[in-house]
Scaffold this motif. Structure first.
Motif, mmCIF file in Angstrom:
data_model
loop_
_atom_site.group_PDB
_atom_site.id
_atom_site.type_symbol
_atom_site.label_atom_id
_atom_site.label_comp_id
_atom_site.label_asym_id
_atom_site.label_seq_id
_atom_site.Cartn_x
_atom_site.Cartn_y
_atom_site.Cartn_z
ATOM 1 N N SER A 91 0.874 -1.352 -0.091
ATOM 2 C CA SER A 91 -0.095 0.038 0.006
ATOM 3 C C SER A 91 0.881 1.327 0.030
ATOM 4 O O SER A 91 0.759 2.071 -0.913
ATOM 5 C CB SER A 91 -0.927 -0.004 1.314
ATOM 6 N N VAL A 94 2.417 1.677 -3.522
ATOM 7 C CA VAL A 94 1.623 2.475 -4.721
ATOM 8 C C VAL A 94 1.197 3.737 -4.142
ATOM 9 O O VAL A 94 1.290 4.476 -5.185
ATOM 10 C CB VAL A 94 0.054 1.394 -4.378
ATOM 11 N N ALA A 95 1.081 4.311 -3.224
ATOM 12 C CA ALA A 95 0.945 5.603 -2.707
ATOM 13 C C ALA A 95 2.141 6.278 -3.310
ATOM 14 O O ALA A 95 1.864 7.647 -3.848
ATOM 15 C CB ALA A 95 0.482 5.747 -1.374
ATOM 16 N N GLU A 96 3.322 5.795 -3.004
ATOM 17 C CA GLU A 96 4.432 6.737 -3.283
ATOM 18 C C GLU A 96 4.792 6.831 -4.637
ATOM 19 O O GLU A 96 5.105 7.804 -5.154
ATOM 20 C CB GLU A 96 5.736 5.684 -2.817
ATOM 21 N N MET A 100 -2.408 9.346 -4.431
ATOM 22 C CA MET A 100 -3.769 8.880 -3.642
ATOM 23 C C MET A 100 -4.808 9.061 -4.686
ATOM 24 O O MET A 100 -5.808 8.364 -4.139
ATOM 25 C CB MET A 100 -4.028 9.540 -2.328
ATOM 26 N N TRP A 101 -4.511 9.555 -5.665
ATOM 27 C CA TRP A 101 -5.683 9.710 -6.839
ATOM 28 C C TRP A 101 -6.600 8.316 -7.289
ATOM 29 O O TRP A 101 -7.799 8.563 -7.558
ATOM 30 C CB TRP A 101 -5.095 10.365 -8.118
ATOM 31 N N HIS A 103 -5.533 5.261 -5.476
ATOM 32 C CA HIS A 103 -4.853 4.291 -4.631
ATOM 33 C C HIS A 103 -5.691 2.980 -4.374
ATOM 34 O O HIS A 103 -5.220 1.976 -4.377
ATOM 35 C CB HIS A 103 -4.433 5.029 -3.331
ATOM 36 N N PHE A 107 -4.443 -0.391 -5.663
ATOM 37 C CA PHE A 107 -4.077 -1.493 -4.569
ATOM 38 C C PHE A 107 -5.102 -2.594 -4.596
ATOM 39 O O PHE A 107 -4.599 -3.826 -4.474
ATOM 40 C CB PHE A 107 -4.224 -0.690 -3.343
ATOM 41 N N SER A 159 10.809 7.703 -6.989
ATOM 42 C CA SER A 159 9.034 7.978 -6.934
ATOM 43 C C SER A 159 8.827 9.251 -6.858
ATOM 44 O O SER A 159 9.674 10.026 -6.998
ATOM 45 C CB SER A 159 8.940 7.223 -5.403
#
Length: 166
Positions: A91, A94-96, A100-101, A103, A107, A159
């Motif tokens: 998680s 994925v955010a990195e 968060m658009w 996520h 995920f 990232s």
């Protein structure tokens, strides 16, 4: 993990001692989640991700060659630590990389395919064992797949996040 106790019994362990392998795996997994999670917070997801692959690779190849009981407990500990650490990183990595658009969607897709692998993997492992009488080819195959994962992770670009403040 589904076949771990059976593997222990195949190596001459009692059912109780072989079941203890699962407890060791769980405890090491908890430790890996905490330690590797902290490492991700301090050093970034990519570095933590890559550093988790190394003990996982070592442990999978060690599973293929370890037959003595005490060393097997050590291998299980190493595997559990690395597996728990990698699980924790999905998680945040994925955010990195994607922010968060989307996520939840990204995920969810990763977990979906992980669940498919978790369904198919034990069946294939059992089939290989029934066919060849050993889990060794499965351990080697998994080790090779994790080596491929490590190569992919090594070539991930920097990232989009510069750290926890983003």
């Amino acid at each position: 993990p589904v076949h771990l106790a059976v593997h222990g019994m195949d190596l001459g362990m009692t059912a109780g001692r072989a079941a203890l392998l699962l407890s060791v795996l769980g405890a090491a997994s908890i430790a890996g989640r905490l330690v590797i999670g902290l490492g991700a917070d301090r050093f970034g997801g990519k570095r933590a991700f890559i550093s988790s692959f190394i003990p996982l690779i070592v442990s999978l190849f060690a599973f293929a060659t370890t037959t003595a009981h005490l060393p097997l407990f050590l291998v299980v500990s190493l595997y559990g630590f690395a597996h728990g650490g990698l699980f924790t990183l999905v998680s945040p990595v994925v955010a990195e990389y994607f922010g968060m658009w989307a996520h939840g969607l990204i995920f969810g897709i990763i977990v979906f395919f992980g669940t498919i692998g978790g369904f198919i993997g034990p069946i294939l492992s059992g089939w290989v064992y029934d066919l060849l009488g050993s889990y060794q080819p499965t351990f080697i195959g998994l080790g090779l797949m994790v080596c491929l994962g490590l190569l992919v992770a090594l070539y991930l670009p920097a990232s989009t996040s510069s750290g926890p403040e983003n």
